[in-house]
Design a protein around this motif. Structure first.
Motif, PDB file in Angstrom:
ATOM      1  N   ILE A 231       9.059 -25.992   8.798  1.00 56.63           N
ATOM      2  CA  ILE A 231       8.120 -25.023   8.743  1.00 56.63           C
ATOM      3  C   ILE A 231       9.000 -23.365   8.188  1.00 56.63           C
ATOM      4  O   ILE A 231       9.736 -23.209   9.154  1.00 56.63           O
ATOM      5  CB  ILE A 231       7.362 -24.905  10.178  1.00 56.63           C
ATOM      6  CG1 ILE A 231       5.962 -25.505   9.355  1.00 56.63           C
ATOM      7  CG2 ILE A 231       6.578 -23.199   9.540  1.00 56.63           C
ATOM      8  CD1 ILE A 231       5.588 -26.221  10.917  1.00 56.63           C
ATOM      9  N   ARG A 232       9.188 -23.050   7.816  1.00 54.52           N
ATOM     10  CA  ARG A 232       9.796 -21.794   7.619  1.00 54.52           C
ATOM     11  C   ARG A 232       9.295 -20.237   7.876  1.00 54.52           C
ATOM     12  O   ARG A 232       8.090 -20.148   7.567  1.00 54.52           O
ATOM     13  CB  ARG A 232      10.629 -21.621   5.717  1.00 54.52           C
ATOM     14  CG  ARG A 232       9.361 -21.363   4.667  1.00 54.52           C
ATOM     15  CD  ARG A 232      10.177 -21.026   3.471  1.00 54.52           C
ATOM     16  NE  ARG A 232       9.195 -21.172   2.225  1.00 54.52           N
ATOM     17  CZ  ARG A 232       9.318 -20.424   1.577  1.00 54.52           C
ATOM     18  NH1 ARG A 232      10.268 -19.960   0.750  1.00 54.52           N
ATOM     19  NH2 ARG A 232       8.728 -20.345   0.470  1.00 54.52           N
ATOM     20  N   THR A 233       9.796 -19.441   8.282  1.00 50.99           N
ATOM     21  CA  THR A 233       9.312 -17.603   8.772  1.00 50.99           C
ATOM     22  C   THR A 233       9.388 -17.214   7.650  1.00 50.99           C
ATOM     23  O   THR A 233      10.767 -16.638   6.624  1.00 50.99           O
ATOM     24  CB  THR A 233       9.567 -17.784   9.979  1.00 50.99           C
ATOM     25  OG1 THR A 233      10.051 -18.430  10.837  1.00 50.99           O
ATOM     26  CG2 THR A 233       9.206 -16.039  10.196  1.00 50.99           C
ATOM     27  N   ILE A 234       8.448 -16.800   6.641  1.00 58.62           N
ATOM     28  CA  ILE A 234       8.818 -15.392   5.945  1.00 58.62           C
ATOM     29  C   ILE A 234       8.026 -13.788   6.622  1.00 58.62           C
ATOM     30  O   ILE A 234       6.942 -13.850   6.531  1.00 58.62           O
ATOM     31  CB  ILE A 234       7.787 -15.834   4.859  1.00 58.62           C
ATOM     32  CG1 ILE A 234       8.479 -17.153   4.048  1.00 58.62           C
ATOM     33  CG2 ILE A 234       7.814 -14.531   3.456  1.00 58.62           C
ATOM     34  CD1 ILE A 234       7.407 -17.024   2.616  1.00 58.62           C
ATOM     35  N   PRO A 235       9.662 -13.070   6.331  1.00 58.18           N
ATOM     36  CA  PRO A 235       8.673 -11.957   7.094  1.00 58.18           C
ATOM     37  C   PRO A 235       8.487 -10.854   6.467  1.00 58.18           C
ATOM     38  O   PRO A 235       8.736 -10.806   5.671  1.00 58.18           O
ATOM     39  CB  PRO A 235      10.684 -11.179   7.616  1.00 58.18           C
ATOM     40  CG  PRO A 235      11.550 -12.207   6.324  1.00 58.18           C
ATOM     41  CD  PRO A 235      10.995 -13.374   6.279  1.00 58.18           C
ATOM     42  N   ASP A 236       7.782  -9.973   6.810  1.00 54.80           N
ATOM     43  CA  ASP A 236       6.718  -8.869   6.209  1.00 54.80           C
ATOM     44  C   ASP A 236       5.639  -9.486   5.366  1.00 54.80           C
ATOM     45  O   ASP A 236       5.623  -8.924   3.797  1.00 54.80           O
ATOM     46  CB  ASP A 236       7.939  -7.535   5.369  1.00 54.80           C
ATOM     47  CG  ASP A 236       8.585  -7.404   6.472  1.00 54.80           C
ATOM     48  OD1 ASP A 236       8.098  -6.860   8.149  1.00 54.80           O
ATOM     49  OD2 ASP A 236       9.824  -7.249   6.536  1.00 54.80           O
ATOM     50  N   PHE A 237       5.480 -10.876   5.568  1.00 58.00           N
ATOM     51  CA  PHE A 237       4.586 -11.392   4.689  1.00 58.00           C
ATOM     52  C   PHE A 237       2.895 -11.520   5.383  1.00 58.00           C
ATOM     53  O   PHE A 237       2.742 -12.481   6.031  1.00 58.00           O
ATOM     54  CB  PHE A 237       4.840 -12.538   4.098  1.00 58.00           C
ATOM     55  CG  PHE A 237       3.407 -12.572   2.819  1.00 58.00           C
ATOM     56  CD1 PHE A 237       3.697 -12.631   1.484  1.00 58.00           C
ATOM     57  CD2 PHE A 237       2.833 -14.039   3.057  1.00 58.00           C
ATOM     58  CE1 PHE A 237       2.654 -12.844   0.712  1.00 58.00           C
ATOM     59  CE2 PHE A 237       2.201 -14.501   2.128  1.00 58.00           C
ATOM     60  CZ  PHE A 237       1.947 -14.177   1.283  1.00 58.00           C
TER      61      PHE A 237
ATOM     62  N   SER B 297       1.936  -8.813   5.335  1.00 56.87           N
ATOM     63  CA  SER B 297       2.091  -6.505   5.236  1.00 56.87           C
ATOM     64  C   SER B 297       2.768  -6.940   6.096  1.00 56.87           C
ATOM     65  O   SER B 297       3.611  -7.805   6.715  1.00 56.87           O
ATOM     66  CB  SER B 297       0.754  -6.023   5.463  1.00 56.87           C
ATOM     67  OG  SER B 297       0.275  -7.205   7.143  1.00 56.87           O
ATOM     68  N   PRO B 298       4.107  -5.596   6.731  1.00 55.59           N
ATOM     69  CA  PRO B 298       5.322  -5.535   6.903  1.00 55.59           C
ATOM     70  C   PRO B 298       4.896  -5.835   9.005  1.00 55.59           C
ATOM     71  O   PRO B 298       3.660  -5.288   9.389  1.00 55.59           O
ATOM     72  CB  PRO B 298       4.817  -3.727   6.749  1.00 55.59           C
ATOM     73  CG  PRO B 298       4.608  -3.818   5.560  1.00 55.59           C
ATOM     74  CD  PRO B 298       3.322  -4.313   5.988  1.00 55.59           C
ATOM     75  N   GLY B 299       5.767  -6.212   9.315  1.00 53.38           N
ATOM     76  CA  GLY B 299       5.484  -6.759  10.623  1.00 53.38           C
ATOM     77  C   GLY B 299       4.989  -7.925  11.018  1.00 53.38           C
ATOM     78  O   GLY B 299       4.994  -8.429  12.130  1.00 53.38           O
ATOM     79  N   ILE B 300       4.438  -8.880  10.422  1.00 54.80           N
ATOM     80  CA  ILE B 300       3.589 -10.002  10.029  1.00 54.80           C
ATOM     81  C   ILE B 300       4.898 -11.455   9.800  1.00 54.80           C
ATOM     82  O   ILE B 300       5.734 -10.843   8.742  1.00 54.80           O
ATOM     83  CB  ILE B 300       2.086 -10.063   9.580  1.00 54.80           C
ATOM     84  CG1 ILE B 300       1.699  -8.905   9.316  1.00 54.80           C
ATOM     85  CG2 ILE B 300       1.861 -12.023   9.204  1.00 54.80           C
ATOM     86  CD1 ILE B 300       0.967  -9.735  10.201  1.00 54.80           C
ATOM     87  N   GLN B 301       5.353 -11.900  10.813  1.00 53.05           N
ATOM     88  CA  GLN B 301       5.635 -12.905  10.735  1.00 53.05           C
ATOM     89  C   GLN B 301       5.270 -14.523   9.901  1.00 53.05           C
ATOM     90  O   GLN B 301       4.190 -15.271  10.953  1.00 53.05           O
ATOM     91  CB  GLN B 301       6.504 -13.595  12.092  1.00 53.05           C
ATOM     92  CG  GLN B 301       7.536 -12.295  12.470  1.00 53.05           C
ATOM     93  CD  GLN B 301       9.031 -12.387  11.339  1.00 53.05           C
ATOM     94  OE1 GLN B 301       9.491 -13.160  11.277  1.00 53.05           O
ATOM     95  NE2 GLN B 301       8.858 -10.892  10.819  1.00 53.05           N
ATOM     96  N   PHE B 302       5.025 -14.477   8.682  1.00 54.81           N
ATOM     97  CA  PHE B 302       4.349 -15.503   8.217  1.00 54.81           C
ATOM     98  C   PHE B 302       4.993 -17.086   8.573  1.00 54.81           C
ATOM     99  O   PHE B 302       6.068 -16.619   7.586  1.00 54.81           O
ATOM    100  CB  PHE B 302       3.590 -15.068   6.621  1.00 54.81           C
ATOM    101  CG  PHE B 302       2.759 -16.806   6.140  1.00 54.81           C
ATOM    102  CD1 PHE B 302       1.775 -16.570   6.112  1.00 54.81           C
ATOM    103  CD2 PHE B 302       3.204 -17.020   4.976  1.00 54.81           C
ATOM    104  CE1 PHE B 302       0.957 -17.143   5.472  1.00 54.81           C
ATOM    105  CE2 PHE B 302       2.924 -18.182   4.264  1.00 54.81           C
ATOM    106  CZ  PHE B 302       1.731 -18.151   4.768  1.00 54.81           C
ATOM    107  N   ARG B 303       4.248 -17.544   8.875  1.00 62.91           N
ATOM    108  CA  ARG B 303       4.849 -19.212   8.715  1.00 62.91           C
ATOM    109  C   ARG B 303       4.203 -20.189   7.813  1.00 62.91           C
ATOM    110  O   ARG B 303       3.188 -20.345   8.100  1.00 62.91           O
ATOM    111  CB  ARG B 303       3.823 -19.630  10.735  1.00 62.91           C
ATOM    112  CG  ARG B 303       4.425 -18.976  11.756  1.00 62.91           C
ATOM    113  CD  ARG B 303       6.038 -18.318  11.685  1.00 62.91           C
ATOM    114  NE  ARG B 303       6.064 -17.610  12.947  1.00 62.91           N
ATOM    115  CZ  ARG B 303       7.673 -17.171  13.606  1.00 62.91           C
ATOM    116  NH1 ARG B 303       8.606 -18.077  12.746  1.00 62.91           N
ATOM    117  NH2 ARG B 303       7.138 -17.120  13.925  1.00 62.91           N
TER     118      ARG B 303
END
Length: 178
Positions: free
Chosen positions: A13-19, A21-27
């Protein structure tokens, strides 16, 4: 699930920052789904404590829940209930509006898709604040179904979603926590 399997799944599982929206750490679970062993192990772990035929339906929440829900329903020998965003299902639908950690949304399911008293397991990829999961559970309850529990690949416990489900009296289990 043993610790080695959990580590393997977490590594996929990778983490995509600011997706989105800003501040969200999308898993992002897509790499896990693309890995045959990881995907199979995740499905096994999501269903391992549920006896086949002990539930009547798996409710899969759009969209990543669909990728898990069909396979889990097949493993458990039960039907699949797609729970969708507005305008995606034909015919009359039940609907509910709910809050997200970064906005609001709506879920719908077809009228008559849940028989009164049906035991329904809800599946999704991730629980954050719990808004989507709570909305899905409420839709099922309003239709006369019984929420048999929730299963997620990922829990973000700092956002409190699983605790909100527990406060409602619903069991929620996740394979991984971030």
């Amino acid at each position: 699930m043993n610790i080695d399997d959990a580590r393997h799944l977490q590594a996929l599982i990778r983490t995509i920052p600011d997706f989105p929206s800003p501040g969200i750490q999308f898993r992002d679970v897509m790499p896990l789904l693309a890995d045959a062993h990881g995907f199979a192990r995740a499905l096994e772990a999501l269903a391992e404590d549920i006896a086949p035929h002990s539930i009547d339906m798996v409710a899969a929440i759009e969209a990543r829940g669909f990728l898990l829900g069909g396979a889990i329903a097949q493993r458990l020998g039960c039907g699949l209930l797609p729970v969708r965003k507005p305008g995606k299902l034909p015919g009359p639908n039940h609907g509910i509006d709910y809050a997200l950690e970064y906005g609001s949304d709506r879920l719908e399911m077809q009228v008559g898709s849940v028989k009164p008293g049906a035991r329904v397991l809800v599946i999704d990829d991730l629980i954050a604040t719990g808004g989507t999961a709570l909305a899905c559970g409420e839709l099922i309850a309003r239709a006369g179904g019984h929420v048999a529990g929730f299963r997620f690949l990922i829990d973000l416990p700092d956002l409190g979603g699983a605790a909100r489900l527990a406060a409602r009296g619903w069991d929620a289990r996740s394979l991984l926590r971030y």
